[in-house]
Design an enzyme around this catalytic site. Structure first.
Site, PDB file in Angstrom:
ATOM      1  CD  GLU A  14      31.178 -33.063 -82.149  1.00  0.00           C
ATOM      2  OE1 GLU A  14      30.477 -32.168 -82.617  1.00  0.00           O
ATOM      3  OE2 GLU A  14      30.732 -34.179 -81.833  1.00  0.00           O
ATOM      4  CB  CYS A  61      32.523 -35.655 -86.417  1.00  0.00           C
ATOM      5  SG  CYS A  61      33.503 -35.097 -85.027  1.00  0.00           S
ATOM      6  CB  CYS A  64      35.823 -37.838 -86.511  1.00  0.00           C
ATOM      7  SG  CYS A  64      35.401 -38.057 -84.793  1.00  0.00           S
ATOM      8  CG  HIS A  68      32.084 -39.821 -90.455  1.00  0.00           C
ATOM      9  ND1 HIS A  68      31.323 -40.889 -90.091  1.00  0.00           N
ATOM     10  CD2 HIS A  68      32.414 -39.185 -89.297  1.00  0.00           C
ATOM     11  CE1 HIS A  68      31.174 -40.912 -88.772  1.00  0.00           C
ATOM     12  NE2 HIS A  68      31.841 -39.885 -88.271  1.00  0.00           N
ATOM     13  NE  ARG A 478      36.941 -38.511 -80.888  1.00  0.00           N
ATOM     14  CZ  ARG A 478      37.799 -37.834 -81.641  1.00  0.00           C
ATOM     15  NH1 ARG A 478      38.084 -38.234 -82.857  1.00  0.00           N
ATOM     16  NH2 ARG A 478      38.379 -36.755 -81.168  1.00  0.00           N
ATOM     17  CB  SER A 501      31.100 -41.806 -80.177  1.00  0.00           C
ATOM     18  OG  SER A 501      32.375 -41.212 -80.101  1.00  0.00           O
ATOM     19  CB  CYS A 545      33.649 -37.951 -81.036  1.00  0.00           C
ATOM     20  SG  CYS A 545      34.025 -36.646 -82.193  1.00  0.00           S
ATOM     21  CB  CYS A 548      30.291 -39.218 -84.272  1.00  0.00           C
ATOM     22  SG  CYS A 548      30.904 -40.578 -85.153  1.00  0.00           S
TER      23      CYS A 548
END
Lengths: 566, 363
Positions: A14, A61, A64, A68, A478, A501, A545, A548
């Site tokens: 991503e 994201c 994800c 968040h 992640r 990330s 990702c 993010c």
């Protein structure tokens, strides 16, 4: 003579990531990781209603998605000292678990498998021998000869169509693709099945979350998912059993297909167990809370330094100062003015864009540090920290998986082998198996609580005048995610996200310490610099990702000059 | 032999039965008459799959993820079978210069014939430095690819209207595709993310009739965005009768009453969510107990917030009948949408950066 490889874009992730690597003697000597996009969501959040923040940050994201959102409501609740009803904890925990099940299945099959599996070479496989291989690994009902024969014919038809679509320009026939044809055919078959099972996880999630991606059932103080067993329009026993059914189907896939496949890939690529370790400091946060305040958890978290299990120290809860006080970010090699390392509550953002400077600033991503040290986050950190803290399910799955890898590879495999590129995939599969079991447990906890007549889902927030500071964390697929919020007079004054990330993809810091991607690439083999498949293997094993990681930066400036393969 | 859904994904020739079933369901989703099914079948079964170039700019990949979850009628598979996805950063096997070669090949071989899908907003401030792929800015890539396509589909609120990064104060000068692409066929499929059925319906309509579907004044296909959430909401009767939840978890919330007072934006939002729902499990946000946030409207991050405050200017019937009051509310909506578009234009770039070379596709 060193060659410079630039992989831009890194695909099957991503976001927009560029990796530079200097290769000499068939190995990476030095590497740089650089984020390439910024949107400014934290700037946009300033002055807004803290109750809305989770809907904004969730859009950091769509891969994800949920993580968040959960972290954001926890940060606001932390700032207000607000507990949430136990039903809300269980529903959030199920959302977390179902998202992780979906996400890890997608990561291994859709985003990573093509680094290890040669789709075209599957055409050379014998379906009967493929069935024998697959049945030796698991008793999954679809591991029969007729199934593999049909898959082989379908691959043949695709190749003959001349339109390979997303498979065009892949690394087929690359010298580092060393799986036997039968393993390739088995993996292609499971790649196709994975499409169905990742979807089933999101369907269960959709029942609780209203939709997916981007659930719309959270609220500061709890959830909005109405519970009433005596109503057709709410979460009732029919809906709950639909969740259970889908969950059980996904769990079976994880135990009978995903985990055995990763064990097989680990054993068949056993040489790779020596590559890709990099930073061996690990950070994970506890999750799946079992009480309303977040003091007891079903998943442990903590830190581990230098790969030494005896250094493990746990985070004790949502308030733990050991976490709160030790996170800081460095901008020494990020496109910002200055050269400081600061705590998230104290950070300033003054952009200062320069070109890509090998020894200077070269990324929009900041470099988070814990007690001044780079940390690796993600399933490997979760599993190693859990193992070190004697988390029973983690220990059981790790010991069993390593024994199975050892049997297949005909060698003894110890937990230290997890510090590697395949180790990250194995840890992710182990973590998925642990979570699939815990999801069933939390479904049962939720149903038992509803059975006691408790339908409470939300404690509404109240925002006093003056300033409140809070942080929330969540163990995302992640890795460790944290949000940091400053509220003044009911409005957001400052909002910072320190994301998985960023921990992994960040550049060097003020002391010159490389980030985990950069460190993991050093020593990585590269057979053909024109086709840097092995670089992708190691980077993909982190599950990058990037939207993010670069959401918080505020750059300005000129365009970089693109460097091609030298 | 029993149908094997996984195998269909790699097979350009799916079984006839499953294929017809999928086409019939797709036709139903599009609101087409049964007579259209043979044309859908013909378009979908053509031996060469139309190439698709899928561009990712300022986005979260939520729109691509939504397609990954599509299940009814086997939408992901239908898309794999219908089209040749030649460039899509999230799923393609190639990376780096091999990925760029895939893009260049498609542009060269299928000039004027491929579908360009754009996911994400496009930053225009400071020369577009805020989003780069392979060393080129999003603006440069869009200017290169879009005019050479047959049609552009802007998927999601970001590509359609600039999306979240365009929210106040829009730090990167983000805009939607239509702000930059002139004289070309661009259809907007907004939502955050949109229901994959809306995207699929648009693609099928184009493949079948060789033109994009009819749209409203914001470029949204009427089949998906022709009615307000409020007009076909399962909780509408509660609204009309004055039955409201006041807070999440209160007694009326547990009875499934109307969510207007908890901030639902359904009365001002055009989308098909209550009819189509999500994830093939009959779920949608209002159904589980959370209000609509208006995610298919332009500028909704500014015009629909705070999300937990009531929409102003909505006449609440309080149990005094329904139809007349509902019509009154409906008339207010176009004004709100137009105002939102005006705000958006004011913070946008103000000029189109290029014009189509080919004069567009067949749309």
């Amino acid at each position: 003579m060193a060659k410079r490889i630039v992989v831009d874009p890194v695909t099957r992730i991503e976001g927009h990531l560029r990796i530079d690597a200097e290769v000499a003697g068939g190995r990476v000597r030095k590497a740089w990781s650089s984020g390439q996009m910024w949107r400014g969501i934290e700037v946009i959040l300033q002055g807004r209603d803290p109750r809305d923040a989770w809907l904004f940050t969730q859009r950091i994201c769509g891969v994800c998605t949920t993580v968040h959102a959960i972290t954001s409501v926890r940060a606001v609740e932390n700032a207000l000292g607000l507990e949430v009803p136990i039903n809300a904890q269980y529903i959030r925990n199920l959302v977390l678990a179902l998202h992780a099940l979906h996400d890890h299945i997608v990561h291994f099959y859709t985003l990573s498998a093509l680094d290890w599996v040669d789709v075209v070479a599957a055409l050379k496989a014998d379906p009967a021998r493929t069935a024998a291989l697959a049945q030796g690994l698991s008793d999954w009902p679809n591991n029969g000869k007729s199934r593999f024969k049909a898959v082989k014919e379908k691959v043949q038809a695709l190749v003959e169509s001349g339109q390979l679509g997303p498979f065009a320009h892949g690394y087929w026939g690359h010298p580092a693709m060393t799986l036997p044809p039968e393993a390739n055919l088995m993996a292609v078959s499971h790649y196709l099945e994975a499409l169905d099972y990742q979807r089933k996880a999101t369907q269960a999630l959709g029942i609780l979350g209203g939709k997916n991606p981007h659930v719309q059932n959270l609220a500061v103080g709890g959830v909005a998912t109405a519970i009433n067993p005596d109503n057709e329009a709410t979460l009732n026993m029919d809906r709950l059993y639909q969740v259970r059914q889908l969950l059980e189907e996904v769990r079976a896939f994880v135990h009978q297909v995903y985990l055995p496949d990763v064990i097989a890939v680990g054993a068949l690529y056993k040489d790779w167990l020596a590559h890709g370790a990099g930073v061996m400091n690990y950070l994970a946060v506890p999750d799946m809370p079992l009480d309303t305040a977040g003091t007891r958890f079903d998943l442990p978290g903590g830190t581990l330094f230098d790969g030494d299990l005896s250094t493990a120290r746990a985070f004790k809860g949502f308030q733990d100062p050991y976490f709160r006080d030790n996170v800081a970010e460095s901008i020494a090699h990020s496109w910002y003015e200055g050269d400081w390392t600061r705590h998230p509550f104290e950070e300033e953002t003054v952009p200062h864009y320069t070109d890509f400077q090998d020894e200077g600033k070269y990324s929009w991503v900041k470099a988070p540090r814990f007690q001044g040290r780079p940390m690796q986050v993600g399933p490997l950190a979760q599993v190693l920290v859990g193992y070190a803290l004697n988390h029973e399910p983690t220990r059981r799955y790790v010991d069993d998986a390593l024994a199975r890898v050892g049997t297949l590879a005909k060698t003894r495999v110890v937990p230290a082998a997890l510090h590697s590129t395949p180790g990250r995939h194995l840890a992710r599969a182990i973590r998925t198996a642990v979570i699939s079991d815990l999801a069933v447990k939390h479904w049962e906890l939720l149903v038992a609580n509803i059975g006691r007549g408790d339908y409470a889902i939300c404690n509404p927030p109240a925002f006093p005048l003056g300033e409140q500071r809070g942080f929330g964390f969540h163990e995302a697929p992640r890795g460790a995610l944290s949000h940091w919020i400053v509220i003044r007079d009911g409005q957001i004054r400052n909002y910072q996200c320190v994301v998985p990330s960023t921990w992994n993809a960040g550049p060097r810091d003020g002391k010159g310490q490389p980030g985990p991607y950069e460190a993991a690439l050093v020593g990585n083999p590269v057979a053909d610099p024109e086709r840097p498949l092995e670089v992708l293997r190691t980077i993909h094993s982190f599950d990058p990702c990037i939207a993010c990681a670069v959401h918080m930066l505020d750059p300005s400036g000129r365009e970089t000059v693109r460097v091609r393969v030298l | 032999m029993a149908r094997d859904p996984q195998l269909d994904a790699l097979n350009p020739k799916v079984t006839r039965r499953s294929f017809l079933k999928a086409c019939t369901a797709a036709a139903a989703a599009l609101g087409l008459a049964d007579e259209a099914v043979p044309r859908l079948v013909e378009a979908a079964a053509s031996p060469a799959r139309p190439p698709v170039v899928w561009l990712h700019f300022q986005e979260c990949t939520g729109c691509s993820e939504a397609l990954l979850r599509a299940s009814h009628p086997d939408i992901a598979r239908l898309i794999l079978d219908l089209v040749s996805l030649d460039y899509h950063e999230t799923v393609m096997a190639a990376a780096g210069h091999q990925a760029e070669a895939a893009l260049a090949d498609t542009l060269k071989r299928h000039e004027g014939r491929f579908i360009c899908v754009v996911e994400g907003g496009i930053p225009t401030k400071d020369g577009g430095v805020y989003c780069r792929i392979g060393g080129r800015t999003a603006m440069e890539i869009l200017a290169d690819v879009a005019p050479r396509s047959a049609a552009v589909i802007a998927i999601g609120n970001c590509a359609a209207f600039g999306g979240i990064q365009a929210a106040r104060p829009n730090p990167t000068g983000a805009v939607g595709v239509r702000d930059l692409v002139a004289d070309h066929s661009v259809v907007n499929v907004p939502g955050c993310p949109p229901n994959p059925v809306s995207f699929l319906g648009t693609v099928l309509h184009y493949l079948t009739f060789k033109r994009l579907p009819p749209t409203d004044h914001l470029g949204r296909p009427l089949f998906a965005y022709g009615r307000k959430i409020h007009d076909h909401c399962e909780r509408r009767a509660h609204f009309d009768e004055g039955r409201f939840a006041e807070a999440f978890g209160d007694a009326n919330h547990r009875r499934g009453y109307c969510l207007y007072k908890t901030g639902c934006k359904g009365p001002e939002t055009y989308n098909s969510c209550p009819a189509v729902r999500f994830n093939d499990v009959g779920a949608w946000p209002v159904g589980v107990g959370h209000g609509c946030i208006g995610c298919s409207e332009p500028g909704f991050w500014d015009t629909m917030t705070p999300f937990y405050e009531r929409l102003p200017g909505v006449a609440v019937p309080q149990g005094r009948g329904t139809v007349a009051a509902a019509d009154r509310i409906g008339k207010g909506v176009f004004t709100v949408a137009a105002a939102a578009a005006g705000i958006h234009a004011a913070i946008g770039v103000g000029r189109k950066i290029w014009r189509s070379r080919s004069g567009g596709g067949e749309g």
